[in-house]
Structure formats: C-alpha cells, structure tokens
Design a protein around this motif. Structure first.
Motif, short mmCIF file in Angstrom:
data_model
loop_
_atom_site.label_atom_id
_atom_site.label_comp_id
_atom_site.label_asym_id
_atom_site.label_seq_id
_atom_site.Cartn_x
_atom_site.Cartn_y
_atom_site.Cartn_z
N ARG A 49 -22.62 16.88 39.95
CA ARG A 49 -23.63 16.52 38.95
C ARG A 49 -24.89 15.97 39.60
NH1 ARG A 49 -19.03 13.76 36.43
NH2 ARG A 49 -17.96 15.22 35.05
N LEU A 50 -24.73 15.42 40.80
CA LEU A 50 -25.87 14.85 41.51
C LEU A 50 -26.53 15.85 42.46
CD1 LEU A 50 -24.25 11.41 42.48
CD2 LEU A 50 -25.71 11.89 40.50
N LEU A 51 -25.76 16.87 42.85
CA LEU A 51 -26.26 17.84 43.82
C LEU A 51 -27.05 18.94 43.13
CD1 LEU A 51 -23.00 18.17 45.94
CD2 LEU A 51 -25.10 17.02 46.65
N ARG A 52 -28.14 19.35 43.76
CA ARG A 52 -28.95 20.46 43.24
C ARG A 52 -29.89 20.93 44.36
NH1 ARG A 52 -31.11 15.75 41.18
NH2 ARG A 52 -33.33 15.40 41.57
N PRO A 53 -30.39 22.14 44.28
CA PRO A 53 -31.33 22.62 45.31
C PRO A 53 -32.59 21.76 45.35
CG PRO A 53 -30.47 24.46 44.04
CD PRO A 53 -30.03 23.21 43.33
N ARG A 54 -32.86 21.12 46.48
CA ARG A 54 -34.05 20.28 46.66
C ARG A 54 -34.25 20.02 48.15
NH1 ARG A 54 -31.43 14.70 44.05
NH2 ARG A 54 -29.40 14.97 45.07
N LEU A 55 -35.46 19.59 48.50
CA LEU A 55 -35.80 19.36 49.92
C LEU A 55 -35.33 20.54 50.77
CD1 LEU A 55 -34.98 15.55 50.43
CD2 LEU A 55 -37.20 16.61 49.97
N THR A 56 -35.63 21.74 50.28
CA THR A 56 -35.12 22.95 50.95
C THR A 56 -35.72 23.16 52.34
OG1 THR A 56 -36.78 24.23 49.73
CG2 THR A 56 -34.55 24.13 48.80
N LEU A 57 -36.74 22.36 52.69
CA LEU A 57 -37.29 22.43 54.04
C LEU A 57 -36.23 22.06 55.07
CD1 LEU A 57 -39.89 22.81 55.73
CD2 LEU A 57 -40.28 20.35 55.53
N LEU A 58 -35.24 21.25 54.64
CA LEU A 58 -34.18 20.81 55.54
C LEU A 58 -33.03 21.83 55.64
CD1 LEU A 58 -33.97 17.04 54.52
CD2 LEU A 58 -35.15 18.05 56.48
N ILE A 59 -33.16 22.94 54.91
CA ILE A 59 -32.11 23.97 54.90
C ILE A 59 -32.79 25.32 55.06
CG2 ILE A 59 -30.20 24.97 53.60
CD1 ILE A 59 -30.22 22.38 51.93
N GLY A 60 -32.27 26.14 55.94
CA GLY A 60 -32.85 27.46 56.17
C GLY A 60 -32.36 28.01 57.49
N PRO A 61 -32.81 29.20 57.87
CA PRO A 61 -32.31 29.85 59.09
C PRO A 61 -32.43 28.98 60.34
CG PRO A 61 -33.57 31.40 57.78
CD PRO A 61 -33.74 30.06 57.13
N VAL A 62 -33.57 28.30 60.51
CA VAL A 62 -33.77 27.46 61.70
C VAL A 62 -33.05 26.13 61.53
CG1 VAL A 62 -35.45 26.27 63.15
CG2 VAL A 62 -35.97 28.56 62.25
N ALA A 63 -33.24 25.48 60.37
CA ALA A 63 -32.61 24.19 60.12
C ALA A 63 -31.09 24.29 60.19
CB ALA A 63 -33.04 23.65 58.77
N ASP A 64 -30.55 25.40 59.71
CA ASP A 64 -29.09 25.58 59.73
C ASP A 64 -28.55 25.62 61.16
OD1 ASP A 64 -29.19 25.64 57.01
OD2 ASP A 64 -28.59 27.73 56.77
N ARG A 65 -29.34 26.11 62.09
CA ARG A 65 -28.90 26.14 63.49
C ARG A 65 -28.79 24.73 64.05
NH1 ARG A 65 -30.73 31.35 66.94
NH2 ARG A 65 -30.46 32.95 65.34
N PHE A 66 -29.76 23.88 63.70
CA PHE A 66 -29.69 22.49 64.14
C PHE A 66 -28.49 21.79 63.49
CE2 PHE A 66 -34.18 23.28 65.17
CZ PHE A 66 -34.24 22.70 66.45
N ILE A 67 -28.25 22.09 62.22
CA ILE A 67 -27.07 21.52 61.54
C ILE A 67 -25.80 21.99 62.24
CG2 ILE A 67 -25.71 21.58 59.41
CD1 ILE A 67 -28.38 21.75 57.87
N GLY A 68 -25.74 23.27 62.60
CA GLY A 68 -24.58 23.80 63.31
C GLY A 68 -24.37 23.12 64.64
N ALA A 69 -25.46 22.87 65.38
CA ALA A 69 -25.34 22.20 66.67
C ALA A 69 -24.82 20.77 66.50
CB ALA A 69 -26.70 22.18 67.37
N ALA A 70 -25.34 20.06 65.49
CA ALA A 70 -24.88 18.69 65.24
C ALA A 70 -23.41 18.69 64.84
CB ALA A 70 -25.73 18.05 64.14
#
Length: 221
Positions: A125-146
């Motif tokens: 109920r609290l989650l929704r698409p937002r701050l999408t700059l933090l999610i994407g092809p490049v950002a996802d790679r950094f998330i994967g590394a972390a």
C-alpha cells in the motif's frame, strides 16, 4: 494437470485495462496452484521480468530473522547467481537446474505465504513507482553490485551479522519489483549500515588478534 503459472498482469474491472499484479497476489496464486510442490522454476516463470527482485526477496527475507547456523550459506548461494547477473545487466535471469529444480511442498509454501502476505500487503500500500531516477539499466547494475557484496557478507560466520545485509537486499528487491526509488534508498542506507557494522567487527577482531599475539609472543604489531 498442474495450473499454469500466474500471469504478470490481470484485467482491472474498474478501468478495463490490464494492471501489473502485486507480489503478494502472485504468491497467493502460486500457493493455491493445483500441484504437490512449488519449485524455484515456478516462481521464476510466475514473475517474468520481475524475477530478479522476486527471487532476491524470497532468498533474502528469511535471513533477516534469526535462523539456524548454516541457513545463510544455503539461502545465500542462489543470491550470488542472481545479483551477479543483475550487476552485469542481464535482462533475463538464468539459474542452473540445481537451483531451479529445488522445491517445497505446496502446503508448506502456502503456510509461509499466509504468514508473509499480510505484511507484504501492508507494505504494498505504501509502495508505488517513484524516484525512478534511482532505478533503471545503469542504476540496476549498481544495485546488483551492492547486493552481490551483501550476499558475500551473508556467508561470513558473524553471529546475527546476516540480518542487516538481508534487510538491505530485501529493500532493494521490493524497490525493483514495484519500481519504487524510496525503497531503493532504504536499501542503500541499510547497505551503508551493513558496511559500517562489518568494518567495526573487523576492527574489533583485528584488535583482539593483536592483543593475543602481543601477549603470546611479546611483540608489538
């Protein structure tokens, strides 16, 4: 004949459009499927392009709770495969059959979902698409590394040391599933906390080792 895996979308009667289904909805459908066992391959098929986040959550969430010794190593092994592929930018998740063929009895899976679903539904109920700059092809790679680094930490024999890394991976996972940058931000904050804890523990162990060697050998290190 077993039910087909639940699909990623469902008709919305109010709008007449197809909407993306919630994580908890897909889990409930899997738990209600007409089959004796639920395999990792079933979860992989059910979540489609959200499989990275879904399986990260499935394998990380149990580690956020106190578990018997060795549990983190068993659950952490698949996380290494998943997070590495996220880091290198694979669009489709691949797992070896040794992992995808693993299964649990549907009744056991259903009991687990019954415990998880109410909490997931509250979070959704609290989650929704937002701050999408933090999610994407490049950002996802950094998330994967972390998350890959966090998955490695899960293997370390640190008492209760797997809880914070698991929470971080779980936060990243729900952020990827729901495309929610706020959840991803929580994941980064928890990653920083996990790194701080690891550094503090390492410093304490090194200090203890130095003191022991000084006492044993009478030399200053």
């Amino acid at each position: 004949m077993p039910d087909a895996p639940p699909t990623e979308t469902r008709d919305d009667p109010a709008s007449g459009e197809r909407r993306r289904r919630r994580f908890s909805e897909v889990l409930r459908d899997l738990a209600a499927a007409d089959r004796e066992r639920i395999a990792i391959a079933d979860i992989l098929a059910a979540f489609g392009d959200r499989a990275f986040g879904a399986l990260m959550l499935v394998f990380a969430a149990p580690n956020a709770l106190p578990t018997p010794p060795g549990t983190s190593s068993v659950l952490g092994a698949p996380l290494l495969f998943i997070t590495f592929q996220l880091m290198i930018g694979r669009s489709v998740l691949w797992l070896p059959r040794l992992i995808t063929n693993r299964s649990v009895a549907r009744a056991d899976f259903a009991r687990l979902v019954d415990r998880m679903a109410p909490w997931l539904e509250k979070a959704e109920r609290l989650l929704r698409p937002r701050l999408t700059l933090l999610i994407g092809p490049v950002a996802d790679r950094f998330i994967g590394a972390a998350c890959l680094l966090l998955a490695v930490i899960l293997f370390l024999p640190i008492p209760l040391g797997n809880m914070v890394p698991a929470l971080a991976i779980a936060a990243f996972a729900v952020g990827l599933i729901e495309r929610d940058g706020v959840a991803v931000s929580v994941g980064w904050a928890a990653t920083a906390a996990a790194a701080g804890i690891l550094v503090a523990i390492s410093a304490a162990l090194w200090a203890a080792l130095r003191a022991f060697l000084q006492t044993l050998l009478g030399v200053t290190i």
